[in-house]
Design a protein around this motif. Structure first.
Motif, short mmCIF file in Angstrom:
data_model
loop_
_atom_site.label_atom_id
_atom_site.label_comp_id
_atom_site.label_asym_id
_atom_site.label_seq_id
_atom_site.Cartn_x
_atom_site.Cartn_y
_atom_site.Cartn_z
N GLY A 110 -8.40 -1.23 -11.02
CA GLY A 110 -8.78 -2.54 -10.36
C GLY A 110 -8.75 -2.34 -8.88
N LEU A 111 -7.78 -2.11 -8.33
CA LEU A 111 -7.64 -1.88 -6.97
C LEU A 111 -8.62 -0.92 -6.29
N ASP A 112 -8.81 0.28 -6.89
CA ASP A 112 -9.78 1.31 -6.48
C ASP A 112 -11.33 0.65 -6.51
N VAL A 113 -11.53 0.17 -7.48
CA VAL A 113 -12.78 -0.81 -7.60
C VAL A 113 -12.91 -1.60 -6.38
N GLY A 114 -12.01 -2.60 -6.36
CA GLY A 114 -11.85 -3.28 -5.26
C GLY A 114 -12.10 -2.77 -3.64
N LEU A 115 -11.20 -1.60 -3.51
CA LEU A 115 -11.50 -0.80 -2.18
C LEU A 115 -13.13 -0.29 -2.25
N LEU A 116 -13.40 0.38 -3.30
CA LEU A 116 -14.88 0.62 -3.39
C LEU A 116 -15.91 -0.27 -2.80
N THR A 139 -10.70 -8.70 -4.40
CA THR A 139 -10.40 -8.07 -5.83
C THR A 139 -9.36 -7.05 -5.32
N SER A 140 -9.21 -6.48 -4.17
CA SER A 140 -8.19 -5.49 -3.80
C SER A 140 -6.98 -6.27 -3.65
N ALA A 141 -6.84 -7.35 -2.94
CA ALA A 141 -5.51 -8.11 -2.76
C ALA A 141 -5.11 -8.64 -4.15
N GLY A 142 -5.93 -9.02 -5.03
CA GLY A 142 -5.73 -9.61 -6.06
C GLY A 142 -5.08 -8.30 -7.20
N PHE A 143 -5.63 -7.29 -7.13
CA PHE A 143 -4.84 -6.41 -8.00
C PHE A 143 -3.58 -5.68 -7.32
N LEU A 144 -3.31 -5.75 -6.13
CA LEU A 144 -2.15 -5.33 -5.42
C LEU A 144 -1.13 -6.35 -5.85
N VAL A 145 -1.49 -7.56 -5.47
CA VAL A 145 -0.27 -8.41 -6.03
C VAL A 145 0.11 -8.48 -7.37
N ALA A 146 -1.24 -8.37 -8.19
CA ALA A 146 -0.81 -8.20 -9.88
C ALA A 146 -0.02 -6.87 -10.00
N SER A 147 -0.29 -5.66 -9.38
CA SER A 147 0.45 -4.58 -9.48
C SER A 147 1.75 -4.88 -9.25
#
Length: 101
Positions: A49-55, A18-26
């Protein structure tokens, strides 16, 4: 125990993906704004989304650490009995089973 470890690994993997996906999308969003000639800004949805993935990643890692500590504490011989430990200030110690004298 194996189910718990497997569950924690799945949660950790989901958080990482999730974190990687939102980082790429960002990054893609930022690049598209630059190409259009707009002032690039941060999209709040992508940041959340990135914050939720990191959480979720953090929760998974914490669960793995807790399971690892629990497994180490249950490991045979990991604990010493209080009777086997030397007492403070009681003089020279003799091994168990040997008479003093």
């Amino acid at each position: 125990m194996r189910r718990a470890v497997l569950g924690a690994l799945v949660v950790t993997g989901l958080g990482l993906l999730t974190s990687a996906g939102f980082l790429v999308a960002s990054g893609v969003h930022y690049r598209l704004q630059e190409d259009r000639g707009l002032e690039p800004g941060v999209a709040p949805v992508l940041v959340v989304g990135l914050d939720v993935g990191l959480l979720v990643l953090g929760v998974g890692v914490a669960a793995l650490v807790a399971l690892g500590v629990g497994a180490l504490l249950r490991w045979p011989g990991a604990r010493t009995r209080a009777a086997d430990l030397p007492r403070q200030g009681s003089g020279p110690q003799t091994p168990p089973g040997r008479p003093r004298g």
